[in-house]
Scaffold this motif. Structure first.
Motif, PDB file in Angstrom:
ATOM      1  N   THR A 148       0.840  -1.187   0.000  1.00  0.00           N
ATOM      2  CA  THR A 148       0.000   0.000   0.000  1.00  0.00           C
ATOM      3  C   THR A 148       0.877   1.240   0.000  1.00  0.00           C
ATOM      4  OG1 THR A 148      -1.657  -1.158   1.326  1.00  0.00           O
ATOM      5  CG2 THR A 148      -1.833   1.238   1.217  1.00  0.00           C
ATOM      6  N   GLY A 159       2.973   0.555   3.282  1.00  0.00           N
ATOM      7  CA  GLY A 159       2.708  -0.621   4.107  1.00  0.00           C
ATOM      8  C   GLY A 159       2.807  -1.857   3.235  1.00  0.00           C
ATOM      9  N   TYR A 160       2.890  -3.053   3.848  1.00  0.00           N
ATOM     10  CA  TYR A 160       3.060  -4.275   3.070  1.00  0.00           C
ATOM     11  C   TYR A 160       2.357  -5.434   3.758  1.00  0.00           C
ATOM     12  CZ  TYR A 160       6.904  -3.547   6.257  1.00  0.00           C
ATOM     13  OH  TYR A 160       7.645  -3.202   7.362  1.00  0.00           O
ATOM     14  N   SER A 161       1.983  -6.411   2.965  1.00  0.00           N
ATOM     15  CA  SER A 161       1.129  -7.507   3.448  1.00  0.00           C
ATOM     16  C   SER A 161       1.774  -8.371   4.511  1.00  0.00           C
ATOM     17  CB  SER A 161       0.699  -8.381   2.264  1.00  0.00           C
ATOM     18  OG  SER A 161       1.825  -8.926   1.592  1.00  0.00           O
ATOM     19  N   ALA A 163       3.550  -7.413   7.064  1.00  0.00           N
ATOM     20  CA  ALA A 163       3.903  -6.609   8.239  1.00  0.00           C
ATOM     21  C   ALA A 163       3.774  -7.390   9.539  1.00  0.00           C
ATOM     22  CB  ALA A 163       3.033  -5.361   8.296  1.00  0.00           C
ATOM     23  N   SER A 164       2.786  -8.258   9.630  1.00  0.00           N
ATOM     24  CA  SER A 164       2.552  -8.978  10.885  1.00  0.00           C
ATOM     25  C   SER A 164       3.312 -10.297  10.988  1.00  0.00           C
ATOM     26  CB  SER A 164       1.052  -9.255  11.063  1.00  0.00           C
ATOM     27  OG  SER A 164       0.583 -10.106  10.032  1.00  0.00           O
ATOM     28  N   GLN A 171       3.947 -15.425   5.308  1.00  0.00           N
ATOM     29  CA  GLN A 171       2.617 -14.832   5.461  1.00  0.00           C
ATOM     30  C   GLN A 171       1.470 -15.748   5.043  1.00  0.00           C
ATOM     31  OE1 GLN A 171       2.314 -11.349   2.928  1.00  0.00           O
ATOM     32  NE2 GLN A 171       2.133 -12.591   1.096  1.00  0.00           N
ATOM     33  N   SER A 179      -3.286  -5.711   1.304  1.00  0.00           N
ATOM     34  CA  SER A 179      -2.059  -5.248   1.953  1.00  0.00           C
ATOM     35  C   SER A 179      -2.416  -4.665   3.320  1.00  0.00           C
ATOM     36  CB  SER A 179      -1.353  -4.207   1.084  1.00  0.00           C
ATOM     37  OG  SER A 179      -0.128  -3.817   1.671  1.00  0.00           O
ATOM     38  N   SER A 180      -1.437  -3.995   3.955  1.00  0.00           N
ATOM     39  CA  SER A 180      -1.669  -3.389   5.267  1.00  0.00           C
ATOM     40  C   SER A 180      -1.810  -1.880   5.122  1.00  0.00           C
ATOM     41  CB  SER A 180      -0.493  -3.683   6.201  1.00  0.00           C
ATOM     42  OG  SER A 180       0.634  -2.914   5.818  1.00  0.00           O
ATOM     43  N   ALA A 181      -2.132  -1.222   6.222  1.00  0.00           N
ATOM     44  CA  ALA A 181      -2.165   0.240   6.236  1.00  0.00           C
ATOM     45  C   ALA A 181      -0.747   0.763   5.982  1.00  0.00           C
ATOM     46  CB  ALA A 181      -2.672   0.739   7.589  1.00  0.00           C
TER      47      ALA A 181
END
Length: 202
Positions: A148, A159-161, A163-164, A171, A179-181
């Motif tokens: 993102t 941001g990117y998928s 991240a967590s 992932q 994706s992420s914020a």
């Protein structure tokens, strides 16, 4: 070595955490994005006979290169060259292009090149996804990743998928355009991401 994990406060593992989403270093020149990065601007074609310019433009685009900010000096670069043609405005999964990302610190790290398979933009925000076609990160090739971007001039965010999870290889399966914020900030003076807004007929 994992590509892209959020920065940790207070302690840092010896394993370089790599961040995300496209890199000018990856393209032996630049993506994107992804080949090289381009400014997302309306296209103009000379019309036959009259020498007039067409007002048609592509449906959406995400282009440009930037480095992410890290206090320890990590070299994290994302480069995008993603486009959705005007004729495909009703189907973001027909987006084309590439993006690249890399993360290095003290000579260690990894990079990846991604083939775009979806692009959705709205205002100054873009979400792009694709499948990793080349990477020196074990287990990353063949995985879909999403990024993102918030186009804020010289203060772009990203941001990117993964991240967590800390790594694209960890992932798990990911749908297109997820994706992420955009929680990361770009390094001062490097932000030149350009988002061309998608304007579907709703």
């Amino acid at each position: 070595m994992s590509l892209a994990a959020p920065p940790r406060t207070g302690r840092r593992t010896r394993r370089t955490r790599a961040l995300a989403v496209g890199a000018a270093l990856l393209i032996a020149g630049a993506v994107a994005t992804t080949g090289g990065s381009a400014v997302a601007s309306p296209g103009a074609e000379a019309s036959a006979g009259a020498g007039e310019r067409s007002t048609a433009r592509e449906a959406a685009a995400l282009t440009g290169t930037a480095k992410l900010y890290r206090s320890l000096g990590d070299d994290i670069t994302f480069t995008f060259d993603a486009h959705l043609a005007a004729k495909d405005t009703d189907d973001p999964s027909k987006a084309t292009g590439t993006f690249r990302f890399s993360h290095y610190l003290n000579g260690e790290g990894a990079s990846a090149e991604v083939k775009v398979d979806c692009l959705v933009t709205g205002g100054k925000v873009a979400v792009v996804s694709g499948v990793i076609t080349e990477s020196d990160l074990e287990g990353a090739k063949g995985e879909r990743v999403g990024v993102t971007v918030h186009d804020l001039g010289r203060k772009d965010r990203l941001g990117y998928s993964w991240a967590s999870t800390g790594s694209p290889a960890d992932q798990g399966p990911l749908p297109k355009c997820v994706s992420s914020a955009p929680f990361e900030s770009v390094k001062a003076g490097t932000g030149d991401f350009r988002v061309l807004p998608w304007e579907p007929k709703l």
